[in-house]
Design an enzyme around this catalytic site. Structure first.
Site, PDB file in Angstrom:
ATOM      1  N   ASP A   6     -16.570  41.566  63.672  1.00 14.22           N
ATOM      2  CA  ASP A   6     -17.197  41.589  64.995  1.00 14.22           C
ATOM      3  C   ASP A   6     -18.695  41.313  64.819  1.00 14.22           C
ATOM      4  O   ASP A   6     -19.538  42.218  64.871  1.00 14.22           O
ATOM      5  CB  ASP A   6     -16.967  42.929  65.689  1.00 14.22           C
ATOM      6  CG  ASP A   6     -17.314  42.839  67.163  1.00 14.22           C
ATOM      7  OD1 ASP A   6     -17.738  41.755  67.619  1.00 14.22           O
ATOM      8  OD2 ASP A   6     -17.164  43.854  67.867  1.00 14.22           O
ATOM      9  N   HIS A  21     -15.679  50.265  71.534  1.00 18.19           N
ATOM     10  CA  HIS A  21     -16.588  49.649  72.504  1.00 18.19           C
ATOM     11  C   HIS A  21     -16.572  50.440  73.819  1.00 18.19           C
ATOM     12  O   HIS A  21     -15.521  50.914  74.243  1.00 18.19           O
ATOM     13  CB  HIS A  21     -16.195  48.189  72.746  1.00 18.19           C
ATOM     14  CG  HIS A  21     -16.463  47.325  71.555  1.00 18.19           C
ATOM     15  ND1 HIS A  21     -15.976  46.056  71.413  1.00 18.19           N
ATOM     16  CD2 HIS A  21     -17.197  47.565  70.442  1.00 18.19           C
ATOM     17  CE1 HIS A  21     -16.389  45.543  70.266  1.00 18.19           C
ATOM     18  NE2 HIS A  21     -17.130  46.447  69.661  1.00 18.19           N
ATOM     19  N   PHE A  22     -17.739  50.561  74.415  1.00 18.23           N
ATOM     20  CA  PHE A  22     -17.808  51.386  75.620  1.00 18.23           C
ATOM     21  C   PHE A  22     -18.979  50.991  76.507  1.00 18.23           C
ATOM     22  O   PHE A  22     -19.865  50.233  76.102  1.00 18.23           O
ATOM     23  CB  PHE A  22     -17.927  52.876  75.253  1.00 18.23           C
ATOM     24  CG  PHE A  22     -19.201  53.236  74.517  1.00 18.23           C
ATOM     25  CD1 PHE A  22     -20.397  53.420  75.195  1.00 18.23           C
ATOM     26  CD2 PHE A  22     -19.209  53.394  73.135  1.00 18.23           C
ATOM     27  CE1 PHE A  22     -21.565  53.754  74.531  1.00 18.23           C
ATOM     28  CE2 PHE A  22     -20.374  53.713  72.449  1.00 18.23           C
ATOM     29  CZ  PHE A  22     -21.563  53.895  73.151  1.00 18.23           C
ATOM     30  N   LEU A  23     -18.939  51.576  77.671  1.00 21.64           N
ATOM     31  CA  LEU A  23     -19.992  51.440  78.672  1.00 21.64           C
ATOM     32  C   LEU A  23     -20.180  52.857  79.186  1.00 21.64           C
ATOM     33  O   LEU A  23     -19.214  53.484  79.602  1.00 21.64           O
ATOM     34  CB  LEU A  23     -19.455  50.494  79.750  1.00 21.64           C
ATOM     35  CG  LEU A  23     -20.165  50.253  81.049  1.00 21.64           C
ATOM     36  CD1 LEU A  23     -21.574  49.786  80.806  1.00 21.64           C
ATOM     37  CD2 LEU A  23     -19.412  49.175  81.821  1.00 21.64           C
ATOM     38  N   GLY A  59     -23.247  57.394  69.971  1.00 16.46           N
ATOM     39  CA  GLY A  59     -22.379  58.479  69.501  1.00 16.46           C
ATOM     40  C   GLY A  59     -21.057  58.468  70.235  1.00 16.46           C
ATOM     41  O   GLY A  59     -20.715  57.497  70.914  1.00 16.46           O
ATOM     42  N   HIS A  90     -26.312  53.340  62.883  1.00 14.91           N
ATOM     43  CA  HIS A  90     -25.920  52.651  64.123  1.00 14.91           C
ATOM     44  C   HIS A  90     -25.090  53.537  65.040  1.00 14.91           C
ATOM     45  O   HIS A  90     -24.900  53.218  66.204  1.00 14.91           O
ATOM     46  CB  HIS A  90     -25.172  51.364  63.812  1.00 14.91           C
ATOM     47  CG  HIS A  90     -23.705  51.538  63.516  1.00 14.91           C
ATOM     48  ND1 HIS A  90     -23.222  52.396  62.560  1.00 14.91           N
ATOM     49  CD2 HIS A  90     -22.604  50.948  64.049  1.00 14.91           C
ATOM     50  CE1 HIS A  90     -21.903  52.327  62.527  1.00 14.91           C
ATOM     51  NE2 HIS A  90     -21.496  51.463  63.412  1.00 14.91           N
ATOM     52  N   GLY A 109     -20.593  57.649  62.981  1.00 12.16           N
ATOM     53  CA  GLY A 109     -19.767  57.408  61.796  1.00 12.16           C
ATOM     54  C   GLY A 109     -18.483  58.206  61.840  1.00 12.16           C
ATOM     55  O   GLY A 109     -18.478  59.396  62.164  1.00 12.16           O
ATOM     56  N   LYS A 156     -14.071  53.117  78.627  1.00 19.20           N
ATOM     57  CA  LYS A 156     -13.638  52.848  77.260  1.00 19.20           C
ATOM     58  C   LYS A 156     -12.715  51.641  77.261  1.00 19.20           C
ATOM     59  O   LYS A 156     -11.810  51.559  78.086  1.00 19.20           O
ATOM     60  CB  LYS A 156     -12.859  54.087  76.789  1.00 19.20           C
ATOM     61  CG  LYS A 156     -12.825  54.264  75.341  1.00 19.20           C
ATOM     62  CD  LYS A 156     -14.052  55.003  74.908  1.00 19.20           C
ATOM     63  CE  LYS A 156     -14.205  54.994  73.427  1.00 19.20           C
ATOM     64  NZ  LYS A 156     -15.560  55.243  73.025  1.00 19.20           N
TER      65      LYS A 156
END
Lengths: 484, 143
Positions: free
Chosen positions: A97, A205-207, A383, A407, A410, A483
């Site tokens: 990605d 991946h999220f918003l 997070g 980033h 983890g 999500k």
């Protein structure tokens, strides 16, 4: 290798010496406190030592405090190579990605104004931003239009009405990576990602709608400079990448490098580290194609942010400007970039691989927006949807890590373990009771992203700060999450 | 079960071990594993059209890589879940080749409950071997 076998350099840095395994060209260094180090799986140390074998690597193979095992590089892996001395480029040091990254959007709204509206806002974001497997974006990029998009990145979006000029100033590389070569991108990569631009994706991946509470601000002056200037301010975080275009570009060149690396005398213990010298025909081609994917990711996040602005404007019946919807910054996680770093007392152009790591330039460094120059580069640390995220800032102490830092929090648990331990629907319910409204394209996928599946983000950011990799500015608390 | 998840290889991604009595069966198992990783209830194909493709590679190992990659390509490029119903693998002096017949099922969020998206097949610990007459492959998928 076990944590006990690592040499302690400081409270936040541990070293695997160069002689630990045959073939290592430099030592490997893991940034972590003792507790985080103990929580890392053994494969992290094995993968870090593999990275230390890359031709042209300088100083150390590095792993950030949010490091966990992946493929090729560990996630959180950083390696700088000298292209003038045979330094290689490896898709396994970037990830499939390409330019997966995060952007943070500030608003002038406060928790008091938004609290009662979180649920409908999240529902509208979920309806407006395509998420999950099979979701298609509103624009299809093909032919010369795709070439242009791959070359211009977020600039293409702004020129086509999806954002404002000011947005570009607040992206790494101004949202447009130089050196993109559409001719190096295969037909397959073009086809595979053609409908996915402007989509969130899935997995982690999220918003997210977040609030910066006064108690969570650790550096008020820098927070103010970054645009967090009122108590209980609302922000929106977007985490996504280059979608299938990037996945296919990495796949194409992984295979190509596997077939040519022997010609360059390269033999590494993990084939996922397949590589070629940057200054070779294959290396240059991948660099050009990877830069196209970097631009597609910038474009993707720009399109998603545009939809977020539309949703907020429509809901509150005010313009994005009236709502103060201003991009704080956009950071990349998975890249290899040519950067100037000081080596042996002088500047040298290095190729810095960061896989699941964030560039964190110090105050005054070139590449930071003018407005942030006295403070340093914003670093956005994503997070879990349960525990929160951080806005941090780059520091001068991070030169040892080639100005790289964490980033995210983890992973602590594998995806399978997380699914055994958590249930997506129960999680949605319990988070709802805590005031965090979740919409997801996949409840099973949601379970994998439970807060308990990740390391404690406060510990991780604390370790990054202790190691001098970045400094916290504001803790961001989740209120609502879409999500993928 | 022709595949099992391996827990200690990667925490970010998903590693599996797949088996088959023949290379054709191994490839079918690998396709099934890929679908089981992505879908909560893979079940049987609901409705779709027949699709066939041929692939060639320098080795059986790279042929498996290409095969899985082909399935991923259709998922993203055409929004299709390609479910192999027959894989015929041939080995020759210049490598290996296959012919696959499959059902291509349009992805429908109302039918398919996705757990994760698989982005890619990695070369990390990727292997194909025949041990005691059983074909075994180790695959790490990037999710």
């Amino acid at each position: 290798m076990k944590p006990g076998q690592l040499q302690r350099i400081s409270d936040y840095c541990y070293e695997i010496p160069r002689d630990a395994r045959r073939g290592m060209r430099v030592p490997a260094r893991i940034y972590a406190n003792e507790e985080i180090l103990r929580s890392m799986d053994d494969a992290v140390f094995e993968q870090a030592t593999n990275v230390a074998m890359l031709p042209g690597i300088l100083k150390y193979a590095l792993c950030m405090p949010d490091g966990h095992s992946g493929y090729g590089f560990p996630i959180g892996g950083v390696a700088a190579v000298d292209p003038e001395n045979g330094g290689v480029i490896s898709p396994g040091g970037i990830g499939f990605d390409i330019n997966c990254g995060i952007r943070l959007l500030a608003t002038s709204l406060t928790l008091g104004e938004v609290k009662a509206h979180i649920q409908p806002l999240v529902d509208r974001l979920f309806a407006r931003v395509p998420a999950g497997v099979g979701a298609a974006g509103e624009i299809t990029l093909k032919g010369s239009k795709l070439d242009e998009a791959m070359t211009k990145g977020a600039l293409w979006a702004v020129q086509n009405g999806f954002g404002v000029q000011e947005d570009l100033e607040y992206c790494e590389e101004n949202g447009c990576m130089e050196g993109a070569d559409p001719e190096a991108v295969s037909h397959k990569a073009r086809e595979r990602g053609k409908s996915q631009t402007g989509t969130l994706g899935s997995g982690n991946h999220f918003l997210e709608i977040q609030v910066a509470k006064k108690a969570g601000i650790s550096d008020e002056k820098t927070a103010r400079a970054f645009g967090i200037d009122r108590d209980d301010q609302i922000l929106v975080m977007i985490h996504s990448g280059s979608r299938a275009t990037g996945h296919q570009i990495a796949t194409d060149y992984l295979q190509r490098f596997l077939s040519v690396q022997q010609r360059y005398g390269i033999n590494l213990p993990d084939r996922e580290l397949a590589c070629a010298p940057l200054y070779s025909e294959e290396g240059r081609a991948y660099f050009g194609a990877m830069n196209c994917a970097i631009n597609i990711a910038f474009l993707n996040r720009q399109l998603i942010m545009h939809r977020v602005r539309e949703v907020f404007a429509d809901y509150f019946k005010k313009s994005p400007r009236e709502l103060g919807l201003r991009l704080v910054y956009d950071v990349c996680h998975n890249t290899a970039k040519l950067e100037s770093h000081e080596i042996d007392g002088g500047p040298r152009k290095l190729l810095v691989h960061r896989k699941g790591a964030t560039r964190a330039f110090a105050p005054g460094m070139r590449g930071i927006p003018e407005r942030y120059m006295p403070y340093g580069q914003p670093v956005i640390v994503g997070g879990s949807m349960e525990t929160g995220s951080y806005l941090c800032v780059g520091t001068a102490r991070a030169s040892e890590s080639f100005f790289s830092t964490v980033h995210g929090s983890g992973r602590l648990m594998s995806r399978t373990q997380a699914r055994k331990q958590f249930n997506g629907r129960d999680l949605q319910r319990s988070l709802g009771e805590k005031g965090i409204h979740i919409r997801t394209a996949s409840f099973s996928g949601l379970a994998e992203e439970a807060g308990g599946a990740y390391k404690d983000i406060d510990e991780v950011v604390g370790a990054a700060f202790g190691a001098g990799l970045c400094a916290p500015v504001a803790r961001l608390v989740p209120l609502g999450n879409v999500k993928g | 079960m022709p595949f099992e998840t391996i827990e200690d290889v990667t925490s970010a991604d998903v590693a599996v071990r797949v088996t088959g009595r023949s290379t054709g069966e191994l490839f079918m198992s690998a396709g099934e594993a890929l679908r089981a990783i992505m879908l909560r209830d893979p079940g049987r194909p609901a409705a779709g059209t027949e699709l066939s493709f041929e692939l060639r590679a320098v080795s059986t190992e790279m042929l498996l890589f290409a095969f899985l990659e082909e399935l991923l390509f259709h998922k993203d490029a055409d929004s299709l879940l390609v479910i192999p119903s027959m894989v015929d693998v041939e080995h020759g002096p210049d490598g290996a080749s296959l012919r696959c017949v499959a059902i291509a099922e349009p992805i429908d969020p109302g039918i398919h409950d996705f757990i994760v998206d698989v982005k890619a097949v990695t070369m990390h610990r990727f292997s194909v071997a025949r041990v005691n007459g059983v074909w075994t492959a180790t695959i790490v998928f990037d999710v």
